[in-house]
Design a protein around this motif. Structure first.
Motif, PDB file in Angstrom:
ATOM      1  N   LYS A 162       0.819  -1.207   0.000  1.00 51.30           N
ATOM      2  CA  LYS A 162       0.000   0.000   0.000  1.00 51.30           C
ATOM      3  C   LYS A 162       0.854   1.259   0.000  1.00 51.30           C
ATOM      4  O   LYS A 162       0.508   2.271  -0.599  1.00 51.30           O
ATOM      5  CB  LYS A 162      -0.936   0.003   1.206  1.00 51.30           C
ATOM      6  CG  LYS A 162      -2.125  -0.921   1.080  1.00 51.30           C
ATOM      7  CD  LYS A 162      -3.083  -0.708   2.236  1.00 51.30           C
ATOM      8  CE  LYS A 162      -4.328  -1.576   2.088  1.00 51.30           C
ATOM      9  NZ  LYS A 162      -5.293  -1.347   3.195  1.00 51.30           N
ATOM     10  N   SER A 201      -6.492   7.276   2.829  1.00 51.45           N
ATOM     11  CA  SER A 201      -7.270   7.462   1.606  1.00 51.45           C
ATOM     12  C   SER A 201      -7.602   8.942   1.516  1.00 51.45           C
ATOM     13  O   SER A 201      -7.441   9.696   2.489  1.00 51.45           O
ATOM     14  CB  SER A 201      -8.561   6.645   1.653  1.00 51.45           C
ATOM     15  OG  SER A 201      -9.433   7.135   2.672  1.00 51.45           O
ATOM     16  N   GLY A 247       2.498   1.473  -3.631  1.00 55.05           N
ATOM     17  CA  GLY A 247       1.562   1.545  -4.740  1.00 55.05           C
ATOM     18  C   GLY A 247       0.654   2.753  -4.665  1.00 55.05           C
ATOM     19  O   GLY A 247       0.979   3.772  -4.084  1.00 55.05           O
ATOM     20  N   ARG A 248      -0.522   2.649  -5.286  1.00 52.41           N
ATOM     21  CA  ARG A 248      -1.562   3.651  -5.244  1.00 52.41           C
ATOM     22  C   ARG A 248      -1.138   5.007  -5.811  1.00 52.41           C
ATOM     23  O   ARG A 248      -1.205   6.051  -5.135  1.00 52.41           O
ATOM     24  CB  ARG A 248      -2.062   3.819  -3.806  1.00 52.41           C
ATOM     25  CG  ARG A 248      -2.439   2.490  -3.148  1.00 52.41           C
ATOM     26  CD  ARG A 248      -3.042   2.700  -1.793  1.00 52.41           C
ATOM     27  NE  ARG A 248      -4.288   3.458  -1.906  1.00 52.41           N
ATOM     28  CZ  ARG A 248      -4.776   4.210  -0.925  1.00 52.41           C
ATOM     29  NH1 ARG A 248      -4.124   4.310   0.209  1.00 52.41           N
ATOM     30  NH2 ARG A 248      -5.907   4.855  -1.093  1.00 52.41           N
ATOM     31  N   SER A 270      -3.737  13.307  -3.578  1.00 56.63           N
ATOM     32  CA  SER A 270      -3.356  13.849  -2.283  1.00 56.63           C
ATOM     33  C   SER A 270      -2.464  15.079  -2.448  1.00 56.63           C
ATOM     34  O   SER A 270      -2.633  16.080  -1.742  1.00 56.63           O
ATOM     35  CB  SER A 270      -2.635  12.779  -1.458  1.00 56.63           C
ATOM     36  OG  SER A 270      -2.191  13.296  -0.221  1.00 56.63           O
ATOM     37  N   TYR A 296      -3.901   7.799  -5.646  1.00 56.34           N
ATOM     38  CA  TYR A 296      -4.039   8.455  -4.343  1.00 56.34           C
ATOM     39  C   TYR A 296      -2.926   9.483  -4.135  1.00 56.34           C
ATOM     40  O   TYR A 296      -3.184  10.607  -3.681  1.00 56.34           O
ATOM     41  CB  TYR A 296      -4.004   7.429  -3.207  1.00 56.34           C
ATOM     42  CG  TYR A 296      -3.765   8.076  -1.859  1.00 56.34           C
ATOM     43  CD1 TYR A 296      -4.786   8.765  -1.219  1.00 56.34           C
ATOM     44  CD2 TYR A 296      -2.497   8.038  -1.257  1.00 56.34           C
ATOM     45  CE1 TYR A 296      -4.564   9.395   0.002  1.00 56.34           C
ATOM     46  CE2 TYR A 296      -2.273   8.662  -0.045  1.00 56.34           C
ATOM     47  CZ  TYR A 296      -3.311   9.334   0.580  1.00 56.34           C
ATOM     48  OH  TYR A 296      -3.081   9.971   1.781  1.00 56.34           O
ATOM     49  N   ARG A 297      -1.693   9.131  -4.473  1.00 58.00           N
ATOM     50  CA  ARG A 297      -0.574  10.048  -4.258  1.00 58.00           C
ATOM     51  C   ARG A 297      -0.752  11.329  -5.065  1.00 58.00           C
ATOM     52  O   ARG A 297      -0.501  12.430  -4.570  1.00 58.00           O
ATOM     53  CB  ARG A 297       0.747   9.365  -4.615  1.00 58.00           C
ATOM     54  CG  ARG A 297       1.155   8.259  -3.652  1.00 58.00           C
ATOM     55  CD  ARG A 297       2.647   7.964  -3.736  1.00 58.00           C
ATOM     56  NE  ARG A 297       3.065   7.631  -5.085  1.00 58.00           N
ATOM     57  CZ  ARG A 297       3.059   6.404  -5.584  1.00 58.00           C
ATOM     58  NH1 ARG A 297       2.652   5.385  -4.822  1.00 58.00           N
ATOM     59  NH2 ARG A 297       3.469   6.157  -6.813  1.00 58.00           N
TER      60      ARG A 297
END
Length: 211
Positions: free
Chosen positions: A8, A190, A11-12, A19, A15-16
């Motif tokens: 997590k 999240s 990855g993602r 954010s 989201y990064r």
């Protein structure tokens, strides 16, 4: 004890990106909206003792990288040099330092700390990409030297101006609680959680806390 889900963390990408856009937008807006408050606090700090308005300190960010964190000065000049004489009064176990009635804190500093206003200049750190609005608080290098391998997990992500620990404990929990809540946040983070913590943090600005 809960451990970091490295998949997590690494990855993602969506989201990064989201954010970071949120951080840029809200920190820019915050600097604009709070500018009259910044001026008021700067005048009050200067009038109290004539010292500098801002205070910078070396902290550790993501991956242990050093950076300068900015705050409104809430202590007398030379406060860092006095710290070694106050270590025996530390009220928090672990790699942290905190005493309730710190004699180094100025009159205006006490007010700013009750409302966390001294932290507002860190919006500049957010704009620069050194910090996020939400994340683990960045430790001092000497604090991090006391970290275990478990504690170091909180440095896997970008540090924040506020976070789960600040919202749930109002900075009153101990070091182990802070680490556990930071790791919990990292595993569950999240965009929705970040927004919820941002709104709760804004609410705390108007609700004084102890020192």
């Amino acid at each position: 004890m809960e451990k970091i889900n490295y998949r997590k963390v690494k990855g993602r990408p969506v989201y990064r990106t989201a954010s970071r856009l949120l951080d840029l937008g809200l920190s820019s807006l915050g600097l604009a909206l709070f500018s009259p408050l910044f001026l008021y606090l700067a005048i009050k700090i200067k009038l109290e003792d004539g010292g500098p308005v801002l205070y910078s300190q070396t902290r550790l960010g993501q991956g242990g990288q050093t950076f300068k964190i900015w705050k409104f000065r809430s202590m007398i000049e030379g406060a860092d040099k006095m710290k070694k004489d106050l270590l025996e009064k530390n009220e928090i176990a672990g790699a942290m330092f905190k005493i309730k009635d710190d004699p180094r804190v100025t009159k205006i500093g006490k007010m700013m700390r009750r409302h966390s206003l001294d932290e507002l200049p860190q919006l500049v750190n957010v704009l620069k990409g050194e910090m996020a609005l939400i994340g683990p608080r960045p430790p001092l290098p000497e604090e991090a030297r006391q970290y275990s391998a478990y504690d170091w997990q909180r440095l896997l992500v970008k540090p924040g101006c506020s976070g789960l620990w600040q919202v749930e404990c109002r900075n009153e929990g101990d070091f182990d609680q802070m680490v556990q809540l930071d790791i919990k946040y990292i595993n569950q983070r999240s965009l929705w959680l970040d927004l919820r913590l941002i709104f709760k943090t804004l609410g705390l600005l108007f609700k004084p806390t102890g020192m």
